[in-house]
Scaffold this active site. Structure first.
Site, PDB file in Angstrom:
ATOM      1  N   TRP A 229      44.840  30.698  39.265  1.00 37.70           N
ATOM      2  CA  TRP A 229      44.792  32.162  39.243  1.00 37.70           C
ATOM      3  C   TRP A 229      45.449  32.710  40.504  1.00 37.70           C
ATOM      4  CZ3 TRP A 229      44.012  34.177  34.788  1.00 37.70           C
ATOM      5  CH2 TRP A 229      43.847  35.551  34.647  1.00 37.70           C
TER       6      TRP A 229
ATOM      7  N   ASP B 137      47.677  41.534  44.631  1.00 33.17           N
ATOM      8  CA  ASP B 137      47.295  42.929  44.479  1.00 33.17           C
ATOM      9  C   ASP B 137      46.427  43.116  43.241  1.00 33.17           C
ATOM     10  OD1 ASP B 137      49.071  42.809  42.338  1.00 33.17           O
ATOM     11  OD2 ASP B 137      50.073  44.693  42.851  1.00 33.17           O
TER      12      ASP B 137
ATOM     13  N   GLU C  44      47.286  41.407  40.081  1.00 34.65           N
ATOM     14  CA  GLU C  44      47.207  39.947  40.125  1.00 34.65           C
ATOM     15  C   GLU C  44      48.560  39.263  39.957  1.00 34.65           C
ATOM     16  OE1 GLU C  44      42.776  39.057  38.682  1.00 34.65           O
ATOM     17  OE2 GLU C  44      44.121  39.426  36.999  1.00 34.65           O
ATOM     18  N   GLU C  45      49.624  39.944  40.333  1.00 38.75           N
ATOM     19  CA  GLU C  45      50.965  39.401  40.138  1.00 38.75           C
ATOM     20  C   GLU C  45      51.728  39.212  41.436  1.00 38.75           C
ATOM     21  OE1 GLU C  45      51.750  41.650  35.845  1.00 38.75           O
ATOM     22  OE2 GLU C  45      52.528  42.498  37.696  1.00 38.75           O
TER      23      GLU C  45
ATOM     24  N   GLU D  84      42.982  48.326  26.715  1.00 43.22           N
ATOM     25  CA  GLU D  84      43.654  48.331  28.015  1.00 43.22           C
ATOM     26  C   GLU D  84      44.918  49.178  27.959  1.00 43.22           C
ATOM     27  OE1 GLU D  84      44.494  44.780  31.005  1.00 43.22           O
ATOM     28  OE2 GLU D  84      45.941  44.742  29.361  1.00 43.22           O
TER      29      GLU D  84
END
Length: 570
Positions: free
Chosen positions: A141, A197, A200-201, A425
């Protein structure tokens, strides 16, 4: 800390005409959003899928994407919305308070869980997500994510201050403060380090992360003072001052927007910055630009650039005239799940505008500067720089036009909300059909906070009023450390060095490096400019700590911008 009295604002807000579409949507959607949010909280939420008490699942979706986990960031934002609702008196105080107490217990447990980022005293608080039974998630992750501890601290500090007003100091000191202190200590020691950030990238520096860290340290210092922890209060305030300096470096004065992730190879125009503004909103701070308050000239200029970046990206926006509300997403280069509009980012635009209207109504005037002029000319092409008071016809014209503009973003989401009121989302960039994770808890929370702002309700203040950027600022440069190091299972590579930002050679607080590009281990750190620094890499597992061989690595940081160091373990 106090809830804003709405009496003074309501008279002004009531004069602003709200569209029938927005009225109908809010009336219908508000109870659905609250029910949708509560349904995703264990143990009794009807869609919580067996989550432990107080655990927020991101979504019941288990495939494409699988969001049946709990994220510290999302959970903290969700419960901040519930704490604000409790303080404002909405809903059942007893049931909400009981749920918040479950969240407190769950987060205290999660803090102690050893995970791939470390343990409670050595990096583990930066772990972004966990299983819904509070166990560690051990898969690959984007970690660490350093916004979570700050957001959790803010939620619990807000709750603590309210409990102190209710004469419940014992719970604050015995239960809440130990959790908050762990988070604040982590933030204070790691705010200048790189992070994944909120999307998550990107592994870099993040405006959203820095902004919420500043807030947490600032209000944490105040709570520490109240509880008699003067040394901690002084340290948190000292770090907050440094962070306030650092926040100024995200502003791109040439292009007129906040760069979400400096040094990353894309525009930096990102919902990250709008979310930062609304989640650090302090009505007593007015239109302060140093903290990027929603009505500040920088935040308004940034909002225009952000919104305009989506006007030609999504098919569903293509027929909407210039200067009207549109659907927005994370960033216009986005490709995740097809790169679509998000409910929460579109709500965030409306919320920033409503927050701005609250402050202008409270102040009785608005300032138009060279920085914000293009924003205001969306609504009145003849407006010029200056101060417009309630006695000015221009003030009324702008207030009504900005209210209508804000309502437009609510109406956009209303148009793409299914008849059952559920909020996924995202919704399709081509036809508006809900896509990606269903029943996203953060989507529901964003609806609740946007609707509260629409009604003129501001959250409690947190100490942003009249803050001054110190005369001598920490002048950082971004330094990326890359080391080629082969490891065995269970080993990680850390970085330590000769200055506080590199842990002062303390192996126990050394910086965990990312193995995303193994065997290259990497981390990016914000360091003082034009400074001589020594450093070494450390190999650590559960039972051993092995330093690189002598001599120390040494270099001098550049005077500005960034640099990258390439090393080989020795």
């Amino acid at each position: 800390m106090h809830p804003l009295s709405l009496s003074a604002l309501s008279s002004c807000a009531s004069t602003l005409q709200r569209s029938a579409i927005v009225n109908a949507y809010v009336t219908n959607e508000l109870p659905i959003a609250l029910a949708g949010l509560l349904a995703n909280i264990g143990p009794n939420g009807v869609k919580s899928s067996g989550a432990y008490p107080g655990i927020v699942i991101a979504s019941p979706s288990m495939s494409d994407p699988d969001y049946l986990y709990t994220w510290t960031r999302d959970s903290s934002l969700v419960f901040k919305a519930l704490v604000d609702r409790l303080i404002a008196g909405g809903g059942s105080a007893v049931s909400i308070s009981s749920l918040i107490d479950m969240f407190v217990t769950a987060e205290a447990n999660i803090q102690q869980v050893t995970n791939p980022s470390g343990n409670v005293t050595m990096g583990g608080l930066g772990e972004p997500k966990f299983m819904i039974n509070e166990a560690a998630f051990t898969g690959a992750w984007g970690r660490p994510q350093r916004d979570g501890p700050a957001l959790r601290a803010t939620t619990l500090i807000t709750y603590a201050n309210w409990l102190l007003q209710q004469d419940n100091a014992s719970y604050v000191t015995s239960v809440l403060w130990p959790i908050v202190q762990l988070d604040l200590d982590y933030v204070g020691s790691s705010w200048n380090l790189s992070t994944y950030d909120l999307w998550e990238e990107v592994y870099a520096l993040s405006f959203f992360t820095s902004a919420v860290q500043h807030r947490a340290l600032r209000e944490g210092s105040a709570l520490a003072t109240t509880l008699g922890h003067s040394d901690l209060a002084a340290n948190y305030a000292f770090q907050a001052d440094h962070l306030l300096c650092f926040l100024q470096s995200f502003w791109n004065s040439t292009s007129g927007y906040v760069v979400a992730n400096p040094g990353v190879q894309r525009s930096g125009i990102d919902a990250n910055t709008v979310l930062a503004s609304i989640h650090t909103f302090d009505v007593d701070a007015g239109c302060d630009a140093t903290t990027y308050q929603p009505c500040s000239d920088k935040a308004l200029a940034n909002l225009k650039v952000y919104v305009d970046s989506f006007r030609r990206v999504y098919t569903i926006n293509s027929v909407i005239p210039e200067n009207e509300a549109i659907a927005t997403g994370r960033y216009f280069e986005d490709a995740y799940q097809g790169g679509n509009p998000w409910y929460l980012t579109t709500f965030a635009v409306a919320e920033q505008l409503y927050d701005a209207l609250i402050v202008w109504a409270k102040l009785g005037y608005m300032n138009v500067t060279d920085v914000s002029l293009d924003f205001f000319r969306m609504f009145d092409v003849s407006v010029s720089t200056g101060t417009y008071t309630t006695s000015s016809s221009t003030y009324g014209t702008l207030m009504r036009a900005i209210q209508a503009f804000a309502d437009g973003f609510i109406a956009i989401n209303a148009n793409y909300t299914p008849t059952d009121g559920s909020l996924a989302e995202q919704y399709s960039r081509t036809n508006g059909t809900p896509v990606s994770a269903k029943d996203l808890t953060w989507s529901y929370a964003s609806a609740l906070t946007a609707f509260a702002a629409l009604e003129g309700q501001a959250p409690v203040t947190w100490g942003a009023q009249a803050l001054l950027v110190p005369s001598t600022c920490y002048s950082p440069v971004s330094v990326t450390f890359n080391v080629n190091a082969t490891t065995v299972f269970g080993e990680n590579i850390y970085l330590a060095g000769s200055i506080p930002a590199l842990s002062n050679w303390d192996a126990s607080t050394a910086i965990l490096m990312s193995s995303a590009n193994y065997p290259i281990w990497s981390t990016t750190v914000s360091l003082p400019a034009d400074s001589p620094i020594q450093y070494k890499y450390i190999r650590k597992d559960v039972g051993s700590v092995i330093w690189e061989s002598d001599p120390n690595n040494a270099f001098t940081t550049v005077a500005s911008d960034s640099q990258t160091l390439e090393d080989l373990w020795r």
